[in-house]
Scaffold this motif. Structure first.
Motif, short mmCIF file in Angstrom:
data_model
loop_
_atom_site.label_atom_id
_atom_site.label_comp_id
_atom_site.label_asym_id
_atom_site.label_seq_id
_atom_site.Cartn_x
_atom_site.Cartn_y
_atom_site.Cartn_z
N TYR A 33 0.84 -1.20 0.00
CA TYR A 33 0.00 0.00 0.00
C TYR A 33 0.88 1.25 0.00
CZ TYR A 33 -2.77 -3.65 2.36
OH TYR A 33 -3.38 -4.83 2.71
N TYR A 35 0.50 5.38 1.01
CA TYR A 35 -0.29 6.43 1.66
C TYR A 35 0.49 7.74 1.58
CZ TYR A 35 -3.07 2.72 3.97
OH TYR A 35 -3.88 1.65 4.23
N GLN A 37 0.87 11.50 3.72
CA GLN A 37 0.53 12.17 4.98
C GLN A 37 1.07 13.59 4.97
OE1 GLN A 37 2.09 10.38 8.59
NE2 GLN A 37 0.39 11.22 9.81
N GLY A 42 -3.76 12.56 9.47
CA GLY A 42 -3.46 11.15 9.40
C GLY A 42 -3.13 10.75 7.97
N PRO A 43 -2.53 9.59 7.78
CA PRO A 43 -2.21 9.13 6.42
C PRO A 43 -3.48 8.96 5.58
CG PRO A 43 -1.02 7.85 8.07
CD PRO A 43 -2.02 8.68 8.81
N PHE A 45 -4.95 7.08 2.05
CA PHE A 45 -4.71 5.97 1.12
C PHE A 45 -4.52 6.50 -0.29
CE2 PHE A 45 -5.17 1.79 -0.62
CZ PHE A 45 -5.91 1.93 -1.78
N GLU A 56 -6.45 -0.86 -6.74
CA GLU A 56 -7.24 0.35 -6.52
C GLU A 56 -6.34 1.56 -6.46
OE1 GLU A 56 -10.29 0.34 -3.53
OE2 GLU A 56 -10.34 2.52 -3.41
N MET A 89 4.73 13.44 3.42
CA MET A 89 5.41 12.19 3.74
C MET A 89 4.69 11.10 2.95
SD MET A 89 7.65 10.54 5.75
CE MET A 89 7.81 11.09 7.45
N LEU A 91 4.17 7.21 2.60
CA LEU A 91 4.32 6.02 3.42
C LEU A 91 3.96 4.77 2.62
CD1 LEU A 91 2.52 7.47 6.54
CD2 LEU A 91 4.91 6.77 6.52
N TYR B 87 -3.96 6.66 16.74
CA TYR B 87 -5.08 6.62 15.80
C TYR B 87 -5.98 5.42 16.10
CZ TYR B 87 -2.29 9.76 12.85
OH TYR B 87 -1.55 10.81 12.35
N TYR B 96 -8.90 -3.55 2.73
CA TYR B 96 -7.49 -3.36 2.41
C TYR B 96 -7.08 -1.92 2.61
CZ TYR B 96 -9.92 -1.80 -1.74
OH TYR B 96 -10.77 -1.18 -2.59
N LYS B 97 -8.04 -1.04 2.86
CA LYS B 97 -7.76 0.39 2.93
C LYS B 97 -7.97 0.87 4.35
CE LYS B 97 -10.36 2.53 0.11
NZ LYS B 97 -11.15 3.38 -0.80
N LEU B 98 -6.94 1.49 4.92
CA LEU B 98 -7.08 2.06 6.25
C LEU B 98 -7.50 3.52 6.12
CD1 LEU B 98 -3.92 0.63 8.07
CD2 LEU B 98 -6.26 -0.25 8.07
N PHE B 100 -7.61 6.81 8.18
CA PHE B 100 -7.12 7.46 9.39
C PHE B 100 -7.84 8.79 9.60
CE2 PHE B 100 -3.26 5.12 10.63
CZ PHE B 100 -3.02 4.35 9.51
N GLY B 101 -8.15 9.09 10.86
CA GLY B 101 -8.59 10.43 11.21
C GLY B 101 -7.36 11.24 11.59
N SER B 102 -7.57 12.25 12.39
CA SER B 102 -6.45 13.10 12.82
C SER B 102 -5.75 12.58 14.07
CB SER B 102 -6.93 14.52 13.07
OG SER B 102 -7.46 15.09 11.89
#
Lengths: 118, 110
Positions: A33, A35, A37, A42-43, A45, A56, A89, A91, B87, B96-98, B100-102
């Motif tokens: 994956y 990501y 950031q 937060g990171p 996708f 995807e 960043m 990731l 988090y 498969y997809k994370l 994330f919030g803040s």
């Protein structure tokens, strides 16, 4: 160290230049994956590979971005004609690729590549 | 995808127990609750994951009530090195997809 590795760790470039980042996942991890950031967030996708297949792409991944995982091992993320808004960043994460069943396919992140576009 | 809500920041002192609560009112039956920790200039690190009741590992405990609409990450006896962003994520068992919030910025003071 058998974790996810990313190179380079830092990249400074001028607007309009192309950059490429590399990610080496944990050995035998099928899923990879990317990501992005930005500071204080937060990171987010970007894209995901199952072995060599890119399954995807986020709408965040404009046409200037391309990712590959040619042999199902390492992956590269290229940004063409960089813009200042690309500074972030980047990731990489990998996971075993558990196919359903109980539990969740835990993603393990690398240290990231920090891109600064001047 | 279930949205999560957690405090923006928390302060604590060394040696104290820290509890960070996360709300996920729209959690689905096949969703798991996962917590990651992130230090500055590093990638997120998986801490703990659970589905219901209580999960404990060498780093933390995760408490999930019966309705699963919230969860609490408990860090026992924090040290300065626990200063990080935490988090809370809700992830489907085939996701498969994370998302994330803040996160929650935890500051541990001496």
């Amino acid at each position: 160290d058998t974790g996810v590795s990313q190179n380079p760790r830092h990249k400074i470039t001028k607007r309009g230049q192309n950059v490429t980042f590399r990610c080496d996942p944990i050995s035998e991890h099928n899923r990879l994956y990317w990501y992005r950031q930005t500071l204080g967030q937060g990171p987010e996708f970007l894209t995901y590979f199952q072995n060599e297949a890119q399954l995807e792409k986020s709408r965040l991944l404009s046409d200037r971005f391309s990712a590959e995982r040619p042999k199902g091992s390492f992956s590269t993320l290229e940004i063409q004609r960089t813009e200042q808004g690309d500074s972030a960043m980047y990731l990489c994460a990998s996971s075993l690729g558990l196919a359903g069943g109980p539990g969740v396919d835990t993603q393990y992140f690398g240290p990231g590549t920090r891109l600064t576009v001047l | 995808l279930a949205k999560t809500t957690q405090p923006i920041s928390m302060d604590s002192y060394e040696g104290q127990e820290v509890n960070i609560t996360c709300s996920h009112n729209n959690i689905a039956t096949n969703d798991y609750i996962t917590w990651y920790q992130q230090f500055p200039s590093q990638g997120p690190r998986f801490i703990i994951q659970g589905y219901k009741t209580k999960v404990t590992n060498e780093v933390a405990s995760l408490f999930i009530p019966a309705d699963r609409k919230s969860s609490t990450l408990s860090l026992p006896r924090v040290s300065l090195s626990d200063t990080a962003v935490y988090y809370c994520l809700v992830v489907g068992d085939s996701s498969y997809k994370l998302i994330f919030g803040s996160g929650t910025r935890l500051l541990v003071r001496p």
